[in-house]
Design a protein around this motif. Structure first.
Motif, mmCIF file in Angstrom:
data_model
loop_
_atom_site.group_PDB
_atom_site.id
_atom_site.type_symbol
_atom_site.label_atom_id
_atom_site.label_comp_id
_atom_site.label_asym_id
_atom_site.label_seq_id
_atom_site.Cartn_x
_atom_site.Cartn_y
_atom_site.Cartn_z
ATOM 1 N N ASP A 37 -16.906 4.630 -0.180
ATOM 2 C CA ASP A 37 -15.655 3.899 0.065
ATOM 3 C C ASP A 37 -15.680 3.518 1.536
ATOM 4 N N ASP A 38 -15.965 2.263 1.815
ATOM 5 C CA ASP A 38 -16.111 1.755 3.180
ATOM 6 C C ASP A 38 -14.833 1.010 3.553
ATOM 7 N N TRP A 39 -13.891 1.722 4.143
ATOM 8 C CA TRP A 39 -12.600 1.174 4.563
ATOM 9 C C TRP A 39 -11.886 0.485 3.408
ATOM 10 N N GLY A 40 -11.958 1.077 2.215
ATOM 11 C CA GLY A 40 -11.262 0.541 1.052
ATOM 12 C C GLY A 40 -12.130 -0.247 0.092
ATOM 13 N N ALA A 41 -13.296 -0.687 0.517
ATOM 14 C CA ALA A 41 -14.231 -1.360 -0.396
ATOM 15 C C ALA A 41 -15.093 -0.280 -1.035
ATOM 16 N N GLY A 89 -19.048 0.734 16.285
ATOM 17 C CA GLY A 89 -17.885 1.494 16.716
ATOM 18 C C GLY A 89 -17.931 2.904 16.176
ATOM 19 N N ARG A 90 -16.812 3.570 16.291
ATOM 20 C CA ARG A 90 -16.681 4.941 15.808
ATOM 21 C C ARG A 90 -15.777 4.959 14.585
ATOM 22 N N SER A 91 -16.099 5.857 13.686
ATOM 23 C CA SER A 91 -15.320 6.019 12.456
ATOM 24 C C SER A 91 -15.269 7.492 12.097
ATOM 25 N N THR A 92 -14.440 7.791 11.122
ATOM 26 C CA THR A 92 -14.430 9.117 10.526
ATOM 27 C C THR A 92 -14.924 8.977 9.099
ATOM 28 N N GLY A 93 -15.446 10.062 8.587
ATOM 29 C CA GLY A 93 -15.955 10.039 7.226
ATOM 30 C C GLY A 93 -15.803 11.387 6.560
ATOM 31 N N MET A 94 -15.738 11.332 5.242
ATOM 32 C CA MET A 94 -15.674 12.543 4.421
ATOM 33 C C MET A 94 -16.782 12.456 3.378
ATOM 34 N N PHE A 95 -17.688 13.407 3.429
ATOM 35 C CA PHE A 95 -18.728 13.525 2.416
ATOM 36 C C PHE A 95 -18.326 14.633 1.455
ATOM 37 N N THR A 96 -18.370 14.370 0.156
ATOM 38 C CA THR A 96 -18.116 15.393 -0.849
ATOM 39 C C THR A 96 -19.417 15.661 -1.593
ATOM 40 N N VAL A 97 -19.704 16.942 -1.786
ATOM 41 C CA VAL A 97 -20.962 17.368 -2.386
ATOM 42 C C VAL A 97 -20.685 18.039 -3.729
ATOM 43 N N ILE A 98 -21.519 17.708 -4.718
ATOM 44 C CA ILE A 98 -21.515 18.393 -6.001
ATOM 45 C C ILE A 98 -22.939 18.894 -6.235
ATOM 46 N N SER A 109 -11.272 4.342 9.733
ATOM 47 C CA SER A 109 -11.292 4.148 11.182
ATOM 48 C C SER A 109 -11.051 5.474 11.883
ATOM 49 N N GLU A 110 -11.556 5.557 13.080
ATOM 50 C CA GLU A 110 -11.334 6.776 13.871
ATOM 51 C C GLU A 110 -9.886 6.810 14.325
#
Length: 111
Positions: A37-41, A89-98, A109-110
């Motif tokens: 999910d890249d900023w909603g896309a 630029g800078r961003s935040t991200g969440m990786f979920t692992v299964i 966005s950061e």
């Protein structure tokens, strides 16, 4: 891969795949119905993740640097720097692992 791995090791493998421009390695880190999910896309499944890698990441000469991260169970939160022909630029991200794969990578966005 094993049945269960350290979630942070998968995030580092993702960064290595991006920075070494290895689309196959990056896509293979995700479960078959995983998504980015890249900023909603949203790009769901290996074919769409490969498309994102081709247009917005590896195909755009992206370089990713983790600035800091934290682990909460199977979720790795990161703050990262991204340089590419599409975005810098800078961003935040969440990786979920299964198990031994990434199930999602959500970028915002950061704050």
């Amino acid at each position: 891969m094993t049945d269960s791995v350290d979630p942070t090791s998968l995030v580092h493998a993702f960064v290595r795949a991006i920075n070494s421009q290895d689309i196959d390695a990056a896509v293979d880190l995700f479960v078959p119905r995983g998504f980015i999910d890249d900023w909603g896309a949203v790009f769901r499944g290996h074919a769409e993740i490969r498309r994102w890698m081709t247009t917005d990441a590896i195909g755009a000469d992206a370089r990713m640097t983790i600035l800091d991260s934290s682990l909460d169970g199977n979720v790795v939160a990161v703050r990262f720097a991204w340089v590419s022909r599409v975005f810098t630029g800078r961003s935040t991200g969440m990786f979920t692992v299964i198990g031994d794969r990434l199930s999602s990578f959500t970028i915002s966005s950061e704050n």
